[in-house]
Write a protein that holds these residues in place. Structure first.
Motif, PDB file in Angstrom:
ATOM      1  N   UNK A  75      36.617 -46.782 -38.805  1.00 28.21           N
ATOM      2  CA  UNK A  75      35.439 -47.551 -39.218  1.00 28.21           C
ATOM      3  C   UNK A  75      34.160 -47.042 -38.556  1.00 28.21           C
ATOM      4  N   UNK A  76      33.120 -46.894 -39.342  1.00 25.82           N
ATOM      5  CA  UNK A  76      31.771 -46.499 -38.905  1.00 25.82           C
ATOM      6  C   UNK A  76      31.645 -45.022 -38.529  1.00 25.82           C
ATOM      7  N   UNK A  77      32.742 -44.279 -38.562  1.00 28.74           N
ATOM      8  CA  UNK A  77      32.696 -42.878 -38.113  1.00 28.74           C
ATOM      9  C   UNK A  77      31.800 -42.045 -39.033  1.00 28.74           C
ATOM     10  N   UNK A  78      32.097 -42.022 -40.317  1.00 29.55           N
ATOM     11  CA  UNK A  78      31.334 -41.186 -41.249  1.00 29.55           C
ATOM     12  C   UNK A  78      29.894 -41.663 -41.383  1.00 29.55           C
ATOM     13  N   UNK A  79      29.681 -42.956 -41.315  1.00 27.48           N
ATOM     14  CA  UNK A  79      28.318 -43.478 -41.421  1.00 27.48           C
ATOM     15  C   UNK A  79      27.463 -43.019 -40.242  1.00 27.48           C
ATOM     16  N   UNK A  80      28.039 -43.023 -39.036  1.00 23.74           N
ATOM     17  CA  UNK A  80      27.297 -42.581 -37.852  1.00 23.74           C
ATOM     18  C   UNK A  80      27.120 -41.069 -37.833  1.00 23.74           C
ATOM     19  N   UNK A  81      28.024 -40.371 -38.479  1.00 26.81           N
ATOM     20  CA  UNK A  81      28.041 -38.905 -38.470  1.00 26.81           C
ATOM     21  C   UNK A  81      27.087 -38.284 -39.483  1.00 26.81           C
ATOM     22  N   UNK A  82      26.816 -38.958 -40.582  1.00 28.95           N
ATOM     23  CA  UNK A  82      26.251 -38.308 -41.760  1.00 28.95           C
ATOM     24  C   UNK A  82      24.886 -37.648 -41.556  1.00 28.95           C
ATOM     25  N   UNK A  83      24.073 -38.150 -40.656  1.00 21.63           N
ATOM     26  CA  UNK A  83      22.736 -37.577 -40.475  1.00 21.63           C
ATOM     27  C   UNK A  83      22.697 -36.476 -39.411  1.00 21.63           C
ATOM     28  N   UNK A  84      23.775 -36.279 -38.683  1.00 18.47           N
ATOM     29  CA  UNK A  84      23.777 -35.361 -37.538  1.00 18.47           C
ATOM     30  C   UNK A  84      23.687 -33.901 -37.974  1.00 18.47           C
ATOM     31  N   UNK A  85      22.892 -33.132 -37.242  1.00 21.25           N
ATOM     32  CA  UNK A  85      22.814 -31.687 -37.461  1.00 21.25           C
ATOM     33  C   UNK A  85      23.528 -30.912 -36.349  1.00 21.25           C
TER      34      UNK A  85
END
Length: 294
Positions: free
Chosen positions: A215-225
């Motif tokens: 839970x919340x992993x992909x949502x927190x990850x999506x903007x990271x460069x």
């Protein structure tokens, strides 16, 4: 009892132990680590040193820090390696604490000084700093914000080190309520879906399974460069980053693991081997030799 049955140790590692053997006591009993360090200490360096695990006797009960410290003082030890559970609670049992470890209130390496005095260090933060600074240099990115997925012991090191680099840190995890509690403890901010961060740090085993399961992993990850994965090998997060390599710089856990391991072993062996063998390049070469030797 036959000689064969008395010497065979199932699911274990055999160390040479005699009357003059020195010890390094570890809170981790991973078979792979015991095998690696048996080769490193007794086969490659030919030292009369044994790397032994210690545990509480029950899987869900952490090692007692008082008993751990007493073990280091009571046996002829070079030091101790702390991989979990008592990195913070051991502080009260130490005679000296390195300034960096004192600042983050966490110790993963204890060295036995003359007079059975114990000094604590944290080589995790050194390894993590080297990994992040190397990633920033290689990618040419400017990192201003980071999200740490996970609120266990690793989060403490992540927050303190990134803050020392001027990076604002948010905490996320499977439970945002727990993330908020941990963020308050660390003086960080809790992540929410409206937050976009430059750097994503995974401090959990979640990357070993399909990412959507956390839970919340992909949502927190999506903007990271930029992405750092403390878990090794973390195959699912690695695959995610490789698919987006045109915009995401991936930092594997080994970029932290090897520098911290070299620093830790340099502390353990300072009084046991010649100075030329303690050079970082030499130690790294010998440790990698032990890792791949059968």
């Amino acid at each position: 009892m036959s000689e064969e049955s008395s010497t065979k140790v199932p699911e274990g590692v055999q160390f040479r132990i005699g009357g003059h053997t020195k010890y390094i006591i570890s809170t981790s009993g991973r078979l792979s680590s015991l095998e690696r360090y048996q080769r490193f200490l007794q086969k490659i360096l030919n030292l009369d040193v044994a790397y032994l695990p210690i545990h509480s006797g029950h899987p869900s009960t952490p090692v007692c820090p008082v008993r751990y410290a007493n073990t280091l003082r009571g046996l002829p030890c070079l030091g101790g390696a702390i991989s979990k559970d008592i990195k913070h609670s051991i502080l009260g049992q130490l005679d000296e604490i390195d300034p960096l470890a004192a600042e983050i209130r966490s110790v993963n390496t204890v060295v036995v000084l003359p007079g059975q005095r114990l000094k604590g260090y944290n080589t995790d933060v050194l390894g993590f700093r080297m990994a992040i600074e190397s990633g920033i240099a290689k990618s040419g990115q400017t990192i201003k914000t980071a999200v740490c997925y996970g609120y266990g012991g690793v989060a403490f090191v992540v927050v303190r080190m990134l803050e020392s680099l001027g990076i604002k840190v948010f905490i996320a995890g499977r439970s945002l309520d727990k993330a908020a509690q941990r963020a308050a403890e660390l003086g960080a901010s809790v992540w929410s879906a409206e937050v976009s961060c430059d750097l994503f740090v995974n401090a959990t085993p979640a990357s070993e399974a399909p990412l959507e399961q956390a839970p919340n992993f992909l949502a927190a990850l999506q903007s990271a460069t930029m992405v750092f994965d403390h878990e090794m090998p973390g195959k699912h997060l690695r695959a995610y980053c490789e698919e987006r390599s045109d915009r995401v710089h991936y930092i594997p856990g080994t970029d932290m693991y090897y520098p911290q391991m070299v620093a830790q072993w340099a502390l353990f062996l300072e009084q046991a081997v010649p100075a030329d063998q303690l050079q970082p390049e030499t130690l790294l070469s010998l440790l990698r030799q032990a890792e791949h030797q059968e």
